[in-house]
Every structure is written in C-alpha cells, then in structure tokens.
Design a protein around this motif. Structure first.
Motif, PDB file in Angstrom:
ATOM      1  N   GLU A   5      29.196 -54.113 -37.737  1.00  6.90           N
ATOM      2  CA  GLU A   5      28.319 -52.969 -37.990  1.00  6.90           C
ATOM      3  C   GLU A   5      28.006 -52.847 -39.480  1.00  6.90           C
ATOM      4  O   GLU A   5      26.857 -52.623 -39.863  1.00  6.90           O
ATOM      5  N   TYR A 118      24.180 -43.230 -44.049  1.00  5.68           N
ATOM      6  CA  TYR A 118      24.433 -43.729 -42.701  1.00  5.68           C
ATOM      7  C   TYR A 118      25.871 -43.423 -42.284  1.00  5.68           C
ATOM      8  O   TYR A 118      26.115 -42.858 -41.213  1.00  5.68           O
ATOM      9  N   ARG A 122      27.023 -40.800 -39.459  1.00 12.01           N
ATOM     10  CA  ARG A 122      27.719 -41.398 -38.328  1.00 12.01           C
ATOM     11  C   ARG A 122      29.098 -40.770 -38.140  1.00 12.01           C
ATOM     12  O   ARG A 122      29.540 -40.523 -37.028  1.00 12.01           O
ATOM     13  N   ASP A 127      26.915 -40.679 -33.852  1.00 12.22           N
ATOM     14  CA  ASP A 127      25.710 -41.236 -33.245  1.00 12.22           C
ATOM     15  C   ASP A 127      25.051 -42.195 -34.238  1.00 12.22           C
ATOM     16  O   ASP A 127      24.560 -41.767 -35.289  1.00 12.22           O
ATOM     17  N   ARG A 128      25.038 -43.465 -33.898  1.00  8.77           N
ATOM     18  CA  ARG A 128      24.470 -44.473 -34.802  1.00  8.77           C
ATOM     19  C   ARG A 128      22.965 -44.298 -34.987  1.00  8.77           C
ATOM     20  O   ARG A 128      22.432 -44.551 -36.069  1.00  8.77           O
ATOM     21  N   ARG A 129      22.278 -43.884 -33.939  1.00  7.19           N
ATOM     22  CA  ARG A 129      20.828 -43.694 -34.064  1.00  7.19           C
ATOM     23  C   ARG A 129      20.516 -42.537 -35.008  1.00  7.19           C
ATOM     24  O   ARG A 129      19.621 -42.636 -35.851  1.00  7.19           O
ATOM     25  N   ALA A 130      21.236 -41.454 -34.882  1.00  6.82           N
ATOM     26  CA  ALA A 130      21.040 -40.320 -35.792  1.00  6.82           C
ATOM     27  C   ALA A 130      21.376 -40.733 -37.224  1.00  6.82           C
ATOM     28  O   ALA A 130      20.687 -40.339 -38.172  1.00  6.82           O
ATOM     29  N   LEU A 132      21.129 -43.726 -38.504  1.00  7.79           N
ATOM     30  CA  LEU A 132      20.064 -44.600 -38.990  1.00  7.79           C
ATOM     31  C   LEU A 132      18.841 -43.787 -39.424  1.00  7.79           C
ATOM     32  O   LEU A 132      18.310 -43.986 -40.521  1.00  7.79           O
ATOM     33  N   VAL A 133      18.421 -42.858 -38.585  1.00 11.95           N
ATOM     34  CA  VAL A 133      17.253 -42.022 -38.914  1.00 11.95           C
ATOM     35  C   VAL A 133      17.538 -41.178 -40.152  1.00 11.95           C
ATOM     36  O   VAL A 133      16.714 -41.083 -41.065  1.00 11.95           O
TER      37      VAL A 133
END
Length: 171
Positions: A5, A118, A122, A127-130, A132-133
């Motif tokens: 990751e 990030y 995280r 939440d990896r998507r949150a 990233l955004v």
C-alpha cells in the motif's frame, strides 16, 4: 500488505504530482513559476538553495546567510525554510543548481502533503477511497497552486504528519 500500500500510495502521488505540475519535473533547472517577478519567487529559490548549500558545507552557520553583510543571523529575518532546504540537499549536492533544488522541493512538497493526508484520513476513517480523495483535495488544492512562488506556503505536509501522532494516543 502495508508495504505494498505504501509503495502504491507513494508511486501514485509521485505520478499525480508530475502530471499536475507538468512540465516542471522534466525541466527542473530551467523552469520557475513567475521568476521574472521580483520578490518572493526569487527569494524562495535563493532561500532553499542557501539552506541546502549551508547544510552541506557549513551547517553550524546555516543561519548566518550571505545577505545583509556584515550582520549575523540574517536567515531568520524572514522565514528560514530549514525543512525546505534540508529536502533540497540531495539535489543541490548532485547539481549545485539553485533552480533545480528549489523545483525539486516544490515537487516533494506536493508528494509529502498527499502522503501525509492520505495516512491521516485513512487512520481516522479506515476508508482508503476517502483517504485518496481527501489527499488529492488537500495536496493539490487551488490554494497551493496559487502559492507556487512561496515555498513556505507549499510546505503543508507538516499539518497531516503532525496531526496523525495526536490521534493515535487519543484513541
């Protein structure tokens, strides 16, 4: 899994930085943002290069910059940007070029801000998507691009990297 990751996060943000700042990464010693304007852009380039130079050659006198002679402690007349200069040491050591040193620090500042944000998001949200955004929104926001001539305002990585250790003990 954590190492994979990390590699993906770092690689992704390096690629994003190169794309979003194109063509800067391919012309480190020739490009600068509004360097023809007197003042802040020129000061930022000089400041980062001076700190990198001093850290390589005479670290004990880094705060005695080569301005306002014969006065001492002249680097602290304004923002010292010691972290930015320290990040630029490898490039300055390799090239001796003030513009390449400054521009590499500009690119590194984007990458570090994105990575720090990030991992902070995280950790908080899992939440990896949150993450990233949020990292993209923080590291590449219009405010940061509006302050490209001000290296001290680009060094936003300290915010997420300092908040993360405060969250862990609280949890």
């Amino acid at each position: 899994r954590g190492a994979l990751e990390f590699v993906l996060v770092v690689t992704g943000f390096v690629v994003a930085t190169v794309l979003l700042t194109y063509p800067l990464a391919f012309n480190l010693s020739r490009l600068g943002y509004k360097l023809h304007v007197a003042g802040d852009p020129q000061y930022s380039v000089w400041n980062v290069a001076w700190v990198a130079h001093a850290l390589l050659n005479d670290p004990s006198n880094v705060l005695h910059a080569n301005i306002f002679f014969p006065h001492k402690w002249t680097l602290i007349y304004s923002e010292a940007n010691l972290a930015a200069g320290a990040l630029g040491v490898p490039v300055y050591w390799l090239t001796g070029d003030a513009f390449a040193t400054h521009n590499s620090v500009v690119l590194i500042s984007f990458v570090l801000s994105a990575i720090g944000t990030y991992y902070l998001i995280r950790y908080i949200t899992t939440d990896r998507r949150a993450a990233l955004v949020g990292a993209i929104c923080f590291a590449y926001c219009p405010y940061v691009f509006g302050h490209l001539p001000h290296i001290q305002l680009l060094m936003t990585a300290g915010i997420p990297f300092s908040l993360l250790p405060f969250h862990r003990p609280a949890d």
